[in-house]
Motif scaffolding. Structure first.
Motif, mmCIF file in Angstrom:
data_model
loop_
_atom_site.group_PDB
_atom_site.id
_atom_site.type_symbol
_atom_site.label_atom_id
_atom_site.label_comp_id
_atom_site.label_asym_id
_atom_site.label_seq_id
_atom_site.Cartn_x
_atom_site.Cartn_y
_atom_site.Cartn_z
ATOM 1 N N ALA A 280 -17.520 1.772 -5.968
ATOM 2 C CA ALA A 280 -18.853 1.212 -6.253
ATOM 3 C C ALA A 280 -18.842 -0.309 -6.176
ATOM 4 N N ALA A 281 -17.694 -0.900 -6.472
ATOM 5 C CA ALA A 281 -17.571 -2.351 -6.424
ATOM 6 C C ALA A 281 -17.240 -2.847 -5.013
ATOM 7 N N GLY A 282 -17.205 -1.926 -4.046
ATOM 8 C CA GLY A 282 -16.955 -2.307 -2.667
ATOM 9 C C GLY A 282 -15.517 -2.161 -2.225
ATOM 10 N N GLY A 283 -14.665 -1.644 -3.081
ATOM 11 C CA GLY A 283 -13.261 -1.460 -2.731
ATOM 12 C C GLY A 283 -13.002 -0.068 -2.195
ATOM 13 N N ALA A 284 -11.751 0.187 -1.873
ATOM 14 C CA ALA A 284 -11.339 1.509 -1.409
ATOM 15 C C ALA A 284 -10.410 2.090 -2.461
ATOM 16 N N GLY A 285 -10.727 3.295 -2.912
ATOM 17 C CA GLY A 285 -9.885 3.884 -3.945
ATOM 18 C C GLY A 285 -9.955 5.391 -3.948
ATOM 19 N N GLU B 147 -5.478 -7.705 0.940
ATOM 20 C CA GLU B 147 -6.190 -7.003 2.011
ATOM 21 C C GLU B 147 -5.188 -6.260 2.892
ATOM 22 N N GLY B 148 -5.456 -4.961 3.141
ATOM 23 C CA GLY B 148 -4.597 -4.155 3.995
ATOM 24 C C GLY B 148 -3.388 -3.561 3.284
ATOM 25 N N ARG B 149 -3.258 -3.809 2.004
ATOM 26 C CA ARG B 149 -2.138 -3.261 1.242
ATOM 27 C C ARG B 149 -2.603 -2.069 0.415
ATOM 28 N N VAL B 150 -1.654 -1.229 0.023
ATOM 29 C CA VAL B 150 -1.944 -0.059 -0.797
ATOM 30 C C VAL B 150 -1.249 -0.238 -2.139
ATOM 31 N N ALA B 151 -1.965 0.073 -3.217
ATOM 32 C CA ALA B 151 -1.393 -0.017 -4.564
ATOM 33 C C ALA B 151 -1.588 1.314 -5.274
ATOM 34 N N ALA B 152 -0.542 1.771 -5.951
ATOM 35 C CA ALA B 152 -0.627 2.985 -6.763
ATOM 36 C C ALA B 152 -0.533 2.567 -8.223
ATOM 37 N N VAL B 153 -1.499 2.980 -9.015
ATOM 38 C CA VAL B 153 -1.509 2.642 -10.432
ATOM 39 C C VAL B 153 -1.372 3.931 -11.232
ATOM 40 N N VAL B 154 -0.201 4.106 -11.833
ATOM 41 C CA VAL B 154 0.068 5.289 -12.653
ATOM 42 C C VAL B 154 -0.471 5.009 -14.045
ATOM 43 N N GLY C 72 -8.508 -6.775 -2.771
ATOM 44 C CA GLY C 72 -8.528 -6.201 -1.435
ATOM 45 C C GLY C 72 -7.620 -5.014 -1.202
ATOM 46 N N ALA C 73 -6.867 -4.597 -2.188
ATOM 47 C CA ALA C 73 -5.943 -3.465 -2.006
ATOM 48 C C ALA C 73 -6.694 -2.135 -1.998
#
Length: 101
Positions: free
Chosen positions: A53-58, A6-13, A31-32
């Motif tokens: 759609a699953a409730g996350g932020a992306g 929660e509150g973290r940012v992840a980048a997926v290449v 929570g990322a």
């Protein structure tokens, strides 16, 4: 789930399909805020939409590969040889008689 990201940012290449997609969805589940990057912009945005759609932020983003600028291209073969034709050492270390190289 514990939402330990929660509150973290992840980048997926490469997150637009396969394992990258699975990682993107799992990170969002934890929570990322997931930034999905892929060469195929439509795939990246589709996975980001699944995350939302699953409730996350992306967010999703694509990129088109480009050739390197002309200054970065290899110049191999365009420079004169620095090897002595007599002894195959560099000219600065050559012991061949002057004018024989």
């Amino acid at each position: 789930m514990t939402r330990r990201l929660e509150g973290r940012v992840a980048a997926v290449v490469g997150g637009g399909s396969g394992m990258g997609r699975a990682v993107s969805l799992r990170l969002a589940e934890e929570g990322a805020h997931v930034y999905v990057a892929d060469l195929d912009a439509a795939s990246a945005e589709a996975v980001a939409a699944e995350v939302r759609a699953a409730g996350g932020a992306g967010e999703g983003s694509g990129s088109t590969p480009r050739p390197p600028p002309s200054s970065a291209r290899s110049t191999r073969g365009s420079r004169p040889s620095t090897a002595c034709s007599t002894c195959s050492t560099t000219r600065s270390g050559c012991r061949a008689p002057a004018g024989s190289t």
